[in-house]
Design a protein around this motif. Structure first.
Motif, PDB file in Angstrom:
ATOM      1  N   ALA A 217       0.823  -1.210   0.000  1.00 24.46           N
ATOM      2  CA  ALA A 217       0.000   0.000   0.000  1.00 24.46           C
ATOM      3  C   ALA A 217       0.858   1.260   0.000  1.00 24.46           C
ATOM      4  CB  ALA A 217      -0.934  -0.006   1.205  1.00 24.46           C
ATOM      5  N   GLU A 218       2.013   1.219   0.667  1.00 21.76           N
ATOM      6  CA  GLU A 218       2.898   2.391   0.742  1.00 21.76           C
ATOM      7  C   GLU A 218       3.841   2.492  -0.454  1.00 21.76           C
ATOM      8  OE1 GLU A 218       2.716   4.775   2.946  1.00 21.76           O
ATOM      9  OE2 GLU A 218       1.049   3.786   3.979  1.00 21.76           O
ATOM     10  N   TRP A 219       3.848   1.490  -1.294  1.00 29.25           N
ATOM     11  CA  TRP A 219       4.729   1.431  -2.459  1.00 29.25           C
ATOM     12  C   TRP A 219       4.118   2.238  -3.588  1.00 29.25           C
ATOM     13  CZ3 TRP A 219       4.869  -3.252  -6.150  1.00 29.25           C
ATOM     14  CH2 TRP A 219       5.973  -3.167  -7.015  1.00 29.25           C
ATOM     15  N   SER A 220       4.925   3.004  -4.308  1.00 28.76           N
ATOM     16  CA  SER A 220       4.426   3.808  -5.416  1.00 28.76           C
ATOM     17  C   SER A 220       5.542   4.011  -6.425  1.00 28.76           C
ATOM     18  CB  SER A 220       3.919   5.169  -4.912  1.00 28.76           C
ATOM     19  OG  SER A 220       5.005   5.947  -4.413  1.00 28.76           O
ATOM     20  N   ASP A 221       5.237   4.726  -7.511  1.00 28.88           N
ATOM     21  CA  ASP A 221       6.247   4.995  -8.535  1.00 28.88           C
ATOM     22  C   ASP A 221       7.373   5.867  -7.994  1.00 28.88           C
ATOM     23  OD1 ASP A 221       4.812   3.529 -10.371  1.00 28.88           O
ATOM     24  OD2 ASP A 221       3.736   5.270 -11.176  1.00 28.88           O
ATOM     25  N   ASP A 222       7.096   6.604  -6.932  1.00 23.34           N
ATOM     26  CA  ASP A 222       8.101   7.493  -6.360  1.00 23.34           C
ATOM     27  C   ASP A 222       8.894   6.833  -5.238  1.00 23.34           C
ATOM     28  OD1 ASP A 222       7.234   9.564  -8.043  1.00 23.34           O
ATOM     29  OD2 ASP A 222       5.668  10.149  -6.614  1.00 23.34           O
ATOM     30  N   VAL A 223       8.566   5.601  -4.875  1.00 24.24           N
ATOM     31  CA  VAL A 223       9.237   4.890  -3.790  1.00 24.24           C
ATOM     32  C   VAL A 223       9.710   3.538  -4.317  1.00 24.24           C
ATOM     33  CG1 VAL A 223       9.019   3.898  -1.487  1.00 24.24           C
ATOM     34  CG2 VAL A 223       7.840   6.037  -2.031  1.00 24.24           C
ATOM     35  N   ASP A 224      11.029   3.310  -4.281  1.00 26.24           N
ATOM     36  CA  ASP A 224      11.580   2.052  -4.783  1.00 26.24           C
ATOM     37  C   ASP A 224      11.732   0.994  -3.706  1.00 26.24           C
ATOM     38  OD1 ASP A 224      12.674   2.206  -7.779  1.00 26.24           O
ATOM     39  OD2 ASP A 224      12.916   4.188  -6.869  1.00 26.24           O
TER      40      ASP A 224
ATOM     41  N   LEU B 123      23.847  -3.499   1.981  1.00 22.51           N
ATOM     42  CA  LEU B 123      23.685  -3.444   0.525  1.00 22.51           C
ATOM     43  C   LEU B 123      22.346  -2.827   0.142  1.00 22.51           C
ATOM     44  CD1 LEU B 123      25.163  -6.902  -0.577  1.00 22.51           C
ATOM     45  CD2 LEU B 123      26.281  -4.666  -0.542  1.00 22.51           C
ATOM     46  N   PHE B 124      21.295  -3.161   0.900  1.00 20.96           N
ATOM     47  CA  PHE B 124      19.991  -2.544   0.641  1.00 20.96           C
ATOM     48  C   PHE B 124      20.095  -1.021   0.744  1.00 20.96           C
ATOM     49  CE2 PHE B 124      17.935  -6.656   2.234  1.00 20.96           C
ATOM     50  CZ  PHE B 124      17.602  -7.071   0.955  1.00 20.96           C
ATOM     51  N   ALA B 125      20.851  -0.552   1.736  1.00 22.76           N
ATOM     52  CA  ALA B 125      20.986   0.892   1.924  1.00 22.76           C
ATOM     53  C   ALA B 125      21.941   1.507   0.905  1.00 22.76           C
ATOM     54  CB  ALA B 125      21.478   1.188   3.348  1.00 22.76           C
ATOM     55  N   TRP B 126      22.954   0.760   0.500  1.00 22.48           N
ATOM     56  CA  TRP B 126      23.993   1.300  -0.372  1.00 22.48           C
ATOM     57  C   TRP B 126      23.455   1.689  -1.747  1.00 22.48           C
ATOM     58  CZ3 TRP B 126      26.630   0.755  -4.929  1.00 22.48           C
ATOM     59  CH2 TRP B 126      27.893   1.330  -5.012  1.00 22.48           C
ATOM     60  N   ILE B 127      22.477   0.940  -2.262  1.00 20.53           N
ATOM     61  CA  ILE B 127      21.988   1.229  -3.610  1.00 20.53           C
ATOM     62  C   ILE B 127      21.216   2.540  -3.667  1.00 20.53           C
ATOM     63  CG2 ILE B 127      21.877  -1.207  -4.257  1.00 20.53           C
ATOM     64  CD1 ILE B 127      18.870  -1.109  -3.805  1.00 20.53           C
ATOM     65  N   GLY B 128      20.807   3.061  -2.517  1.00 16.46           N
ATOM     66  CA  GLY B 128      20.085   4.327  -2.520  1.00 16.46           C
ATOM     67  C   GLY B 128      18.644   4.152  -2.982  1.00 16.46           C
ATOM     68  N   TYR B 129      18.176   5.055  -3.822  1.00 19.14           N
ATOM     69  CA  TYR B 129      16.796   5.113  -4.327  1.00 19.14           C
ATOM     70  C   TYR B 129      15.839   5.547  -3.202  1.00 19.14           C
ATOM     71  CZ  TYR B 129      18.515   2.573  -8.435  1.00 19.14           C
ATOM     72  OH  TYR B 129      19.210   2.200  -9.552  1.00 19.14           O
ATOM     73  N   PRO B 130      14.741   6.175  -3.571  1.00 21.23           N
ATOM     74  CA  PRO B 130      13.770   6.628  -2.561  1.00 21.23           C
ATOM     75  C   PRO B 130      13.223   5.467  -1.742  1.00 21.23           C
ATOM     76  CG  PRO B 130      13.342   7.660  -4.690  1.00 21.23           C
ATOM     77  CD  PRO B 130      14.372   6.603  -4.936  1.00 21.23           C
TER      78      PRO B 130
END
Length: 329
Positions: A118-125, A192-199
């Motif tokens: 539900a919190e996932w969107s095109d602006d959140v990876d 590694l999850f944090a290292w890739i970045g993205y919103p």
């Protein structure tokens, strides 16, 4: 990599579940997962990864495959550890839109997946589940976990690892493809999850006690896990060794100057054996500790230069069709 499915059979979401000795909880977990994912309402698959379990986990997986054609399984050739097992599952995830990572012990409730989606969107990876409470864990375990995340926040070297957050999360396909480009052998997945970045976005939840079985993590393995995280994402321990050596050298010069001055003013006297041994033992301990710290980093460099595959797959099943001997890229 696995053989592609027909376009009509490719799921939009994959759920990756690493398993080690989870025979007692896996059927119950699958029931919870099916109920949740059916409510989500998107085509999905679950990828169970058997990480060399010593019990009947693989047999349970095979039974689930017979009962549910949305079940895929990856059986590793031996126990490689959770971080590698999770990587194997992500390698074999077919979800075209995203992937969900969750453990099978029901400490992370599958019902939270609905909130993640539900919190996932095109602006959140990436939507990660952050623990608000940790039921069933001892006070020392909770305290050491609290300390670990705070230490990592200080040592992260521009990589911010969210506190009180495990592997339970949802990643977009873009984030997953970026993550899979990193093939280091010493894998600290939270980093590694944090290292890739993205919103990214956090979802809070209460962690439950294990539904069955016994955790494979003890304080020794948790210490090694923390050491893996620190050495994977920071060289500050090496810098601290340098600073410590500088401070001790400065104190030694000051102490030596005091001895010379004291001798000139009051004459020579027999030096004390206890103080001499204390200084020698202290300096020797610091040197051994610093050498050990350097050895940790050199050992990781040594393992990376071997360039071995991360894992080998003994068998891979999709909708009941085995594919043996599949190797990662």
């Amino acid at each position: 990599m696995p053989t592609p499915l027909p376009v009509s059979d490719i799921p939009s979401l994959s759920v990756v579940v690493p398993c080690y000795n989870e025979q007692g909880v896996l059927p119950e977990f699958h029931q919870h997962l099916c109920a949740v994912m059916d409510r989500v309402g998107r085509p999905w698959e679950v990828v169970y990864v058997n990480d060399g379990s010593k019990d009947q986990t693989l047999v349970v997986m095979r039974d689930l495959e017979q009962q549910d054609n949305r079940v895929s399984s990856v059986n590793l050739s031996r126990n490689f550890g959770k971080e590698i097992a999770l990587t194997a599952g992500l390698d074999h995830a077919r979800g075209t839109q995203g992937v969900i990572v969750i453990d099978a012990d029901l400490q992370d409730p599958p019902e939270v997946i609905e909130t993640l989606v539900a919190e996932w969107s095109d602006d959140v990876d990436m939507v990660y589940a952050r623990r608000r409470a940790r039921e069933g864990e001892s006070i020392p375990k909770r305290f050491t976990a609290w300390m670990f995340y705070r230490v990592m926040a200080k040592l992260g070297n521009r990589v911010v690892i969210p506190p009180d957050t495990g592997d339970f999360r949802l990643l977009s396909r873009r984030a997953l493809d970026s993550l899979l480009q990193m093939r280091e052998r010493h894998r600290f997945m939270k980093g590694l999850f944090a290292w890739i970045g993205y919103p990214s976005k956090a979802v809070f939840y209460d962690r439950a006690p294990r539904a069955a079985g016994v955790t494979s993590f003890n304080y020794w393995s948790l210490w090694n896990f923390a050491l893996e995280g620190i050495t994977s994402f920071s060289v500050l321990p090496l810098q601290l060794g340098t600073y410590l050596g500088f401070v001790i050298s400065l104190l030694a010069v000051l102490y030596g100057g005091w001895i010379v001055l004291n001798t000139l003013l009051f004459g020579s006297h027999v030096p004390g054996y206890p103080s001499l041994m204390s200084v020698i033992l202290f300096l020797g301990g610091v040197q051994l500790m610093t050498l050990g710290l350097i050895g940790e980093y050199i050992g990781r460099i040594f393992n990376e230069t071997k360039n071995r595959p991360l894992y080998f797959v003994e068998s891979y099943h999709v909708a009941g069709v085995p594919q043996a001997g599949v190797k990662p890229e």
